[in-house]
Design a protein around this motif. Structure first.
Motif: not given
Ligand code: C2E
Ligand code: MG
Ligand code: MG
Ligand code: MG
Length: 279
Positions: A98-113, A135-137, A140-145
């Motif tokens: 999930x973190x990897x996929x979310x990191x990609x979506x966020x890089x693509x500019x989507x405001x997503x959690x 995993x948080x360490x 890849x994405x901020x824990x807030x997302x």
């Protein structure tokens, strides 16, 4: 002789139960391999922000693409993973994916959690916090997302212990959501003692809320009380426009269900986000 006696006890109960039990034991043994061999897939179901009319979040829902048995539903294999002590490994796999996929979506500019379901057995497990920290360490994405979805059963047995562990996740920035709300025994006042950020109303109340008065009242009052407690409210199992219109008028924050989208592979989420962007 003891073995024969045990077998005869099962046989006397019913032959069908023995078959089902054997199937479960075989599946349990196959779980480890399943993770290693890439048979475990993570699909995502969008959460629609009703006021903004956009997909603001996705929930990770795990699937097992078994080589001979086809797609196995989480309702079947999550309990097995819990019993076989593999739920921590499985959940770490889901969080990582999930973190990897979310990191990609966020890089693509989507405001997503993104939200991940955490079993009751893990909510009671202090050592799982360390696995999450690892995993948080990797940042890849901020824990807030990220949000962890837990059920009432996870918190009812030992409320104070659960509250302490969940507080640990909140302190790290991770959101905590109460899943399937309304199906358990707990009151909203009990929930106030838990460090929650979100409440998901179970689909059994949501589905007919625009059609019958008792369900309508239940959903309306739950939304009002949850908002008083400072929680965002998600309605599960939204399958038609009438239901969504009712939720909008009731001030519900988010809607999730087949009307918006079924759970789909990550690639389809990218397409959905792209379509909505240009629309
Ligand atoms: P849940 O977290 O309450 O997820 C909602 C379930 O309802 C999902 O089933 C979803 O596909 C289904 N659903 C969504 N929208 C609708 C709708 O409009 N109508 C209807 N009839 N159903 C809808 P799914 O994917 O089979 O997951 C079942 C349960 O398995 C989940 O319930 C969750 O408790 C558990 N689960 C799934 N993935 C994981 C995981 O990674 N870890 C853990 N511990 N549990 C998981
Ligand atoms: Mg859930
Ligand atoms: Mg749910
Ligand atoms: Mg549910």
């Amino acid at each position: 002789a003891a073995e024969a006696a045990a077998t005869s006890v099962f046989r006397r109960d019913s032959a069908i139960d023995v078959d089902a039990m054997e199937r479960r034991i075989v599946l349990m043994g196959e779980l480890d391999q399943a993770i290693e061999c890439g048979q475990i897939e993570v699909h995502y179901q969008p959460k629609l922000s009703i006021a903004e009319d956009r997909i603001s979040s996705v929930e990770a829902l795990v699937r097992w693409r078994h080589p001979t048995r086809g797609m196995i539903r989480p309702d079947i294999f999550i309990p097995l993973a819990e019993q076989a002590d593999r739920i921590s490994a499985l959940t770490c796999f889901v969080i990582d994916r999930t973190m990897r996929d979310l990191a990609r979506w966020q890089l693509e500019g989507f405001d997503l959690t993104a939200a991940i379901n955490i079993s009751a057995t893990l909510v009671a497990e202090p050592s799982f916090v360390e696995a999450v920290d690892a995993l948080l360490g990797r940042q890849l994405v901020p824990p807030e997302s990220l949000t962890f979805e837990v059920t009432e059963s996870a918190t009812l047995a030992e409320p104070e212990r659960a509250a302490t562990i969940l507080r640990g996740y909140r302190d790290r920035g991770i959101g905590v959501s109460m899943d399937d709300y309304g199906t358990g025994q707990s009151s909203l006042s009990y929930l106030r003692q838990l460090p929650l950020t979100e409440l998901k109303i179970d689909r059994s109340f949501v589905q007919h809320a625009h059609l019958n008065r008792p369900d309508e009242l239940m959903v309306q009052s739950t939304i009002a009380l949850a908002h008083d407690l400072g929680l965002k409210v998600v309605a599960e199992g939204v399958e038609d426009e009438g239901c969504l219109a009712f939720l909008r008028s009731a001030g519900c924050d988010m809607a999730q269900g087949y009307l918006v989208s079924r759970p789909v592979p990550a690639l389809v989420i990218s397409e959905l986000l792209g379509q909505r962007e240009v629309a």
